[in-house]
Design an enzyme around this catalytic site. Structure first.
Site, PDB file in Angstrom:
ATOM      1  N   TYR A 124      -8.364  -9.876   3.423  1.00 43.21           N
ATOM      2  CA  TYR A 124      -8.206 -11.159   4.092  1.00 43.21           C
ATOM      3  C   TYR A 124      -9.387 -11.505   4.999  1.00 43.21           C
ATOM      4  CZ  TYR A 124      -3.406 -12.194   2.668  1.00 43.21           C
ATOM      5  OH  TYR A 124      -2.294 -12.526   1.952  1.00 43.21           O
ATOM      6  N   LYS A 171      -3.210   2.842  -0.712  1.00 40.64           N
ATOM      7  CA  LYS A 171      -3.567   3.154  -2.096  1.00 40.64           C
ATOM      8  C   LYS A 171      -4.785   4.084  -2.087  1.00 40.64           C
ATOM      9  CE  LYS A 171      -2.752   2.480  -6.548  1.00 40.64           C
ATOM     10  NZ  LYS A 171      -1.514   2.977  -7.206  1.00 40.64           N
ATOM     11  N   ASP A 204       2.569   1.129  -4.402  1.00 37.33           N
ATOM     12  CA  ASP A 204       3.437   0.788  -5.529  1.00 37.33           C
ATOM     13  C   ASP A 204       4.736   1.594  -5.495  1.00 37.33           C
ATOM     14  OD1 ASP A 204       1.389   2.685  -5.866  1.00 37.33           O
ATOM     15  OD2 ASP A 204       1.641   2.749  -8.031  1.00 37.33           O
ATOM     16  N   ASP A 228       1.160  -8.283   4.006  1.00 40.98           N
ATOM     17  CA  ASP A 228       1.593  -9.634   3.692  1.00 40.98           C
ATOM     18  C   ASP A 228       2.641  -9.617   2.587  1.00 40.98           C
ATOM     19  OD1 ASP A 228       1.759 -12.375   3.639  1.00 40.98           O
ATOM     20  OD2 ASP A 228      -0.133 -12.690   2.608  1.00 40.98           O
TER      21      ASP A 228
END
Length: 337
Positions: A124, A171, A204, A228
């Protein structure tokens, strides 16, 4: 002592839910003066910037703001006012409590999550360019300073509000440097806070587990983009964005906001659900130290929703924005009689 709060009504349904929330805050006895400013599409139509300097100056002066939803154009137009406001004011922590609504039929009944999202960097950051025609590069910025700061915020919040466990979400198995740095900073801060349990999950896997057994989690700490997405997912577990409060908090100032969109398709029809912004105002009052007023609001909303079952259409009821708001105010007045 009276407190001046910057009010950014927003656009679409923003002015409706903002007006409703202001009425309830005042009915709860909060000594608040409102300093109203426009932003987003309304500001552009008035010939100003999407985020006028007057808005920034007002929040810096007052240290606190309540903001309704502001439309963000998709794929074109001006940059998100929400993102610009957070970056301009260094509102580095996004706070999204997600708790099951009592007496509301849903798949889950025991969800009580707090999502903490780093607000200033990651993808972002908006640093992107076209390398050659048809190829766009977007940079993901992760820093030790911001990652440590948001981890410290999460542990401070957990201790203040009796939370027992923080799960960092990442991740790092694939993005070993960027997400690896975020995770490493979290672990270093966790070592200094041994009284609070700390663990981590791959993004995930975490998403899968949230829809299987969300009650297994307490607090989640995520970098910007992951936060988000997961905060909206968590809101969906407890009734949707129409009931989810939000706060953006910096070193000495904060902006409290509804996290749902501006819903222009129902704007002006008195159909919008004001609960999200009302609950955001409750967070605001607590941040200001107005605990009694916050409790009055919370108890009244709960009574109207649970006992009287007065609900807007998105939650299966027939009440208008005004009818729901009036019922909350009547309850506050009756409880104080």
């Amino acid at each position: 002592m009276s407190v001046t709060v910057t009010l950014i009504p927003g656009d679409g349904i923003g002015p409706e839910v903002s007006s409703a929330t202001v009425r309830v805050v005042e009915a709860a006895g909060a000594d608040v003066r409102w300093e109203s400013h426009i932003a987003g599409a309304e500001a552009v139509e008035a010939g100003d910037e999407p985020l006028p300097r007057s808005v920034i100056d007002s929040v810096r002066r007052n240290k606190v703001a309540l903001k309704g939803p502001v439309t963000t154009p998709v794929g074109k137009g001006f940059r998100s006012v929400n993102v610009s406001l957070r970056k301009e004011l260094e509102l580095y922590a996004n706070l999204r409590p997600c708790k099951s609504l009592p007496a509301y039929p849903g798949r889950y009944e025991e969800v009580d999550l707090v999502v903490v999202r780093e607000n200033t960097e990651g993808l972002y950051s908006g640093i992107e360019h076209e390398v050659v025609p048809g190829v766009v590069e977007s940079l993901k910025i992760i820093t030790e300073k911001a990652s440590t700061r948001i981890a410290e915020f999460a542990f401070d919040y957990a201790r203040r509000y009796g939370r027992k466990r923080i799960t960092a979400v990442h991740k790092a198995n694939i993005m070993k440097l960027s997400d690896g740095l975020f995770l490493d900073c979290f672990r270093k801060v966790a070592e200094k806070n041994p009284d609070i349990e700390a663990d981590d999950r791959i993004i995930d896997n975490l998403c899968m587990q949230l829809v299987v057994r969300p009650e297994a989690y307490d607090m989640l700490l995520l970098e910007n983009l992951y936060g988000d997405i997961v905060s909206d997912l968590a809101a969906g577990l407890v009734g949707g964005l129409g009931v989810a409060p939000g706060a953006n908090i910096g070193k000495d100032m904060a902006v409290f906001e509804a996290v749902h969109g501006s819903a222009p398709d129902i704007a002006g029809q008195d159909l919008a659900n004001p609960i999200a912004l009302m609950r955001s105002a409750i967070l605001m009052l607590r941040w200001l130290g107005m605990y009694e007023e916050a409790d009055r609001m919370g108890k009244a909303i709960r009574h109207v929703f649970v006992e009287q079952r007065i609900r807007t259409r998105d939650l299966g009821g027939e009440a208008s924005t005004t009818e729901f708001t009036d019922a909350v105010i009547r309850r506050i007045e009756a409880a104080g009689a």
